[in-house]
Design a protein around this motif. Structure first.
Motif, PDB file in Angstrom:
ATOM      1  N   PHE A 157       0.849  -1.191   0.000  1.00 27.83           N
ATOM      2  CA  PHE A 157       0.000   0.000   0.000  1.00 27.83           C
ATOM      3  C   PHE A 157       0.885   1.241   0.000  1.00 27.83           C
ATOM      4  O   PHE A 157       2.099   1.153   0.201  1.00 27.83           O
ATOM      5  N   ALA A 159      -5.248   5.532   2.356  1.00 26.04           N
ATOM      6  CA  ALA A 159      -4.417   4.462   1.809  1.00 26.04           C
ATOM      7  C   ALA A 159      -4.710   4.294   0.330  1.00 26.04           C
ATOM      8  O   ALA A 159      -5.841   4.511  -0.121  1.00 26.04           O
ATOM      9  N   LEU A 160      -3.676   3.923  -0.389  1.00 31.44           N
ATOM     10  CA  LEU A 160      -3.799   3.677  -1.822  1.00 31.44           C
ATOM     11  C   LEU A 160      -3.303   2.275  -2.140  1.00 31.44           C
ATOM     12  O   LEU A 160      -2.350   1.804  -1.512  1.00 31.44           O
ATOM     13  N   PRO A 161      -3.919   1.623  -3.142  1.00 36.02           N
ATOM     14  CA  PRO A 161      -3.372   0.338  -3.591  1.00 36.02           C
ATOM     15  C   PRO A 161      -1.934   0.545  -4.078  1.00 36.02           C
ATOM     16  O   PRO A 161      -1.574   1.648  -4.498  1.00 36.02           O
ATOM     17  N   GLY A 219      -1.495   2.289  -7.229  1.00 32.05           N
ATOM     18  CA  GLY A 219      -2.210   3.552  -7.366  1.00 32.05           C
ATOM     19  C   GLY A 219      -3.699   3.347  -7.538  1.00 32.05           C
ATOM     20  O   GLY A 219      -4.174   2.211  -7.658  1.00 32.05           O
ATOM     21  N   PHE A 255      -8.405  -3.174  -0.350  1.00 30.98           N
ATOM     22  CA  PHE A 255      -8.815  -2.135  -1.294  1.00 30.98           C
ATOM     23  C   PHE A 255      -9.956  -2.639  -2.163  1.00 30.98           C
ATOM     24  O   PHE A 255      -9.972  -3.809  -2.538  1.00 30.98           O
ATOM     25  N   GLY A 287      -4.148   3.192 -11.639  1.00 29.78           N
ATOM     26  CA  GLY A 287      -4.269   2.090 -10.681  1.00 29.78           C
ATOM     27  C   GLY A 287      -4.869   0.812 -11.242  1.00 29.78           C
ATOM     28  O   GLY A 287      -5.285  -0.053 -10.485  1.00 29.78           O
TER      29      GLY A 287
END
Lengths: 596, 596
Positions: A73, A90-92, A95, B4, B335
């Motif tokens: 992450f 939070a981001l994967p 992105g 996610f 992403g």
């Protein structure tokens, strides 16, 4: 062949900023925050390739970026329209769209402090339940459990550093910009980082080189900050590296080479040094820019630096040996070479009491020169005007204005005594330094007495208002960008966690009532006779909109010529390119109009 | 750890396009056109560095980019809000703001054709004084003098190639997409490039390998275009390289290695070949993408390619040896990995008369599948749906729609006879191919009879309207993006220089009146009973706004459910990201609503 006109001011408007960055632990990805597409978003590049791609779309300013060491992450902090209520998202790993991670009520703040080496525990500070002094929590990212680990008290408290084994914590307690103490917590035991916390001094960002050794910058018993060490085994403090008339501000640990990188401040320029922990040698390093905004040392020992110079916008550089800096970004002014822009001269002058004041003088190129000068008191006030790229300055210069920016008393980079001179004296000494600077411009025939403008933002906006009210004869017109207009309302409206520092910084509204009146710009409404342009972000949490509303209303009541522009979706700065362009255009039009 | 959600449709909206590029003669700078900052602008990278910087700000689509061989300027073509009235602008060599160079009334067109090797003479075509057939001029960039060098007649006339010594010119005359003849002008002499200009065939972009030798693709007396040569000394035409069931479409000359690069079309994919002029050997090359949009061979022999694939957006690649392609850009979906997207299956089916029709079938991933299919008749119609990235398709797929895109008769890539089958038959054969495609979807249990949507743009919008009017029972709802609603008004409203080709392409409104009525969608208003969304750019010069206005008005008069969205600042496509996002959102909402 084809003839082209010289660069126009519009070209400067199109410059982008790069506000911060993070590098993944394997150095395969660099993520940076930029307004490349008009609003601030995260972009990434897959090193060594440097073509950036959109990494996260959120259209808001980013307060921090942190990559998980195991690449599961990425964390980032966002506020809303510049309100500075930063929360943690939070981001994967590849992105995408930011997901709330540590967030709460929109009025609360969640400051990222630390991510454990295994990426599983997130340390953060929050205004929740402790808006003035802040609480520290650790969030377990595996099971979502959350633990309060420190309750701030006495002053806003921040986590500074954590030992690798997470047994030992360094905290800072902030009493003022010039009075920040550090302490170490090991279990229930607490030790002061410096010998006497009662003495006024600061402690900067610390690093653990092992679980028992902490390095940090401090100006404890010194005019300039130096590199100090605290040994947890012996509980001893020692001075390690001292530089002459130069403050150590940043310390980064390069474990692979057992050395420390030191970022420094010296007047209008930054410096970079390397300290070898084995040989105890200090080496001054070349740097690719005058001003360093962010420094990162990777596990490999590679160094990444974000910085700029008078004529070079913010860019990110990389070095593998501390010497040959390779630019990773190529952020520049549209179609304008550095030669077409103006690097400042560093000048100094003697103030009313004989004190030497250093200043930056940007002289309009003869072919552009319109004969007018803009006087720019910087913001802060405990900051400095350094050799840094401001699109606004270069736009002014392109239109032919000369710019003068003094580092009046209270500025950083000139020693601890100097920076304290603005404390509880916002309006007298610093103002007279500015007045002396103005007279110096006249005496040296740099500026015609009839051709001076005054522009300032934040504290600089306050100073612009105050100078306008008390010395209107100097100026043709004045631009105030989110400036404080009244010290009484100001000290009551700042963010909660600023309030503990207000007494030392500005003063006490009751005790210092007379001085507050004397130093509040709106005491001098009668003097404010020149045309004024006031710019304010509606979401500004530092200098709230009422500061501008009230002075605009009072001046308009008196029939004064005041233009007022409020940006509904901005705080104490610009996060949206279109707002920035609008403001630049308004300012340029305003100055142009009042040249006559 | 942190969970996610799967990628959302919004992420696809954020994909950028790269529409074209140019490389400076020293290969130190690559300039490309992209909507990286939300609107189309020029960006540049200083090779080998690939971090892009804004090179020209104009916020309009770019029709071409050309660098001066001596790096004194850059030329670019811009229109206004998609009106396709392209005019020629010049930029300073380091970028900046575009300055008008060859421009005129906003309704006129100025097409860049050629820049002399010394960069001093600009050859261009213009609608000025000859709107239907176009005139050719040469502008001397040193003294600004301008000379008419060819008056188009008989059909829209374009300059194809100029010999190095500028003594010899290749022109094309366009009678239809499938009937383009070429001729060479040497002084007052004119020679046909192919043996018999009366035979219907096409001639594509020619190159001079020396002042006497011209190579070009043509389908003269052949189903597929091949590489041909015209020898000016002997005035002889010869067939040089023929590929099986594959059309040579592009020829680029690599002088340094005395070879030609050939770009080809074969059904749903493009190909790349190299032909050695000395050894006469043809070699098939690997390429980094399925579809090639632009190919450039530098003086050094390095090759630059802009292209994409089903799951990869447009990117620029470089090779130094014709094999190892290095990506210079990293344009991707926010992403979303290629694995998260859908590559099409290539299928074929038998049409009403037994003709084989190839189609692309994008199957929604099981975890996204909503059970509905979107039938997509492509635009053109003399074009093809190839393996190319469409953000719109991948957004539909992400939402769970399966997509079916047939290359009905009239499509390119399947031979000269096949492509001509749509000429003077817009509404019968191609429509029945689409109907057969729909039935094939049902028969093969790919689509439920109750769960089919119809979406098309341009000719595909025409086909959507026509299918809706004549076969409403197939569809739940229909989206028409700037589709032709009436053939009579259409043939009268296209750009002037399209009019000469309308007779062969569509027909003659008087002679073919009955057929025009039969093939005009608005003949079948009574059938158009399903909900419809109509999208139109107000500045569209190809399918003008009236085409959509009139059908929307007529259907609303009948009380039908028609949503209509007009983009005021777009033409036949999207140049502004915000418009694109708005339209995608509208379409997705519309389809979602009508699933029930």
């Amino acid at each position: 062949m084809i003839e082209f006109p010289k660069p126009t001011v519009e070209q400067f408007f199109r410059t982008h900023v790069i506000t911060n960055f993070a590098v993944s632990s394997d150095e395969k990805r660099l993520i940076f925050s930029s307004n490349l597409n008009g609003k601030v978003n995260l972009w990434a590049m897959d090193l060594p390739d440097t073509f950036p791609y959109l990494f996260a779309h959120h259209d808001e300013s980013v307060s921090f970026i942190k990559t998980d060491p195991h690449n599961r992450f990425v964390l980032a902090g966002y506020d809303k329209d510049g309100d500075e209520n930063h929360q943690i998202y939070a981001l994967p790993p590849e992105g995408g769209l930011p997901q709330p991670l540590v967030t709460g009520d929109s009025q609360e703040k969640y400051f990222f402090e630390h991510l454990s080496d295994d990426g599983e525990r997130l340390y953060y500070g929050t205004s929740e339940n402790n808006p003035s002094f802040l609480n520290m929590h650790v969030r377990n990212l595996k099971d979502g459990s959350d633990e309060l680990i420190n309750e701030g008290e006495g002053g806003p408290t921040h986590l500074g550093a954590i030992s690798n084994d997470e047994s030992t914590f360094v905290y800072y307690k902030v009493f003022a910009n010039t009075y920040v103490i550090g302490f170490v917590k090991v279990g229930e035991e607490t030790y002061d980082l410096t010998p006497d916390p009662e003495k006024v001094h600061t402690v900067g960002q610390a690093v653990f080189t092992d679980n028992q050794t902490i390095y940090f910058p401090t100006d404890y018993e010194s005019e300039y900050s130096y590199l100090a060490k605290f040994d947890l085994q012996t509980k001893t403090f020692s001075q390690v590296v001292t530089l002459e008339n130069e403050s150590v501000e940043t310390v980064k640990y390069d474990k692979s080479n057992n050395q420390l990188y030191l970022g420094t401040e010296k007047g209008v320029e930054h410096g970079l040094y390397r300290y070898d922990l084995s040989s105890k040698q200090v080496e001054k390093l070349e740097k690719p820019v005058a001003s360093i905004h962010q420094l990162h040392v990777a596990k490999s020992g590679n160094v990444y630096l974000l910085g700029n110079s008078g004529t070079q916008p913010l860019n990110i550089f990389q070095t593998t040996n501390g010497e040959d800096w390779k630019p990773l970004t190529n952020n520049r002014v549209l179609g304008v070479s550095q030669d077409d822009m103006v690097e400042p001269d560093v000048v100094s002058y003697s103030s009313f009491d004989g004190m030497e004041i250093e200043a930056l003088l940007f002289r309009a190129k003869p072919e552009n020169d319109n004969g007018h000068t803009i006087f720019w008191p910087h913001g802060g006030p405990q900051a400095a005007e350094t050799k840094t790229f401001r699109a606004m300055f270069q736009a002014f210069l392109n239109r032919g204005y000369t710019i003068f920016a003094p580092n009046f008393r209270g500025s950083t980079g000139y020693g601890s005594s100097f920076v304290k001179l603005v404390e509880q004296d916002w309006g007298e000494g610093p103002r007279l330094d500015n007045v002396a600077g103005i007279e110096w411009l006249f005496e040296n025939n740099i500026t015609d007495r009839e051709k001076l403008f005054l522009v300032g933002g934040s504290y600089g906006g306050y100073m612009a208002l105050l100078l306008h009210g008390r010395h209107p004869e100097y100026f043709k017109a004045v631009v105030d960008i989110f400036g404080v207009s009244n010290l009484f309302t100001f000290v009551n409206s700042v963010p909660e966690h600023w309030k503990p520092i207000m007494e030392r910084w500005v003063g006490d509204p009751e005790r210092d009532k007379e001085r507050f009146i004397k130093d509040s710009p709106d005491t001098y409404l009668d003097g404010m006779t020149k045309p004024m342009l006031v710019i304010q972000g509606a979401k500004d949490p530092r200098v709230v909109k009422e500061e501008s509303d009230q002075i605009v209303a009072k001046l308009r009541e008196k029939g004064r010529d005041v233009e007022y522009f409020v940006m509904e979706d901005e705080g104490h700065g610009f996060s949206k390119k279109e707002n920035e362009i609008k403001v630049y255009s308004l300012m340029l039009d305003f100055l142009q109009k009042h040249q006559a």
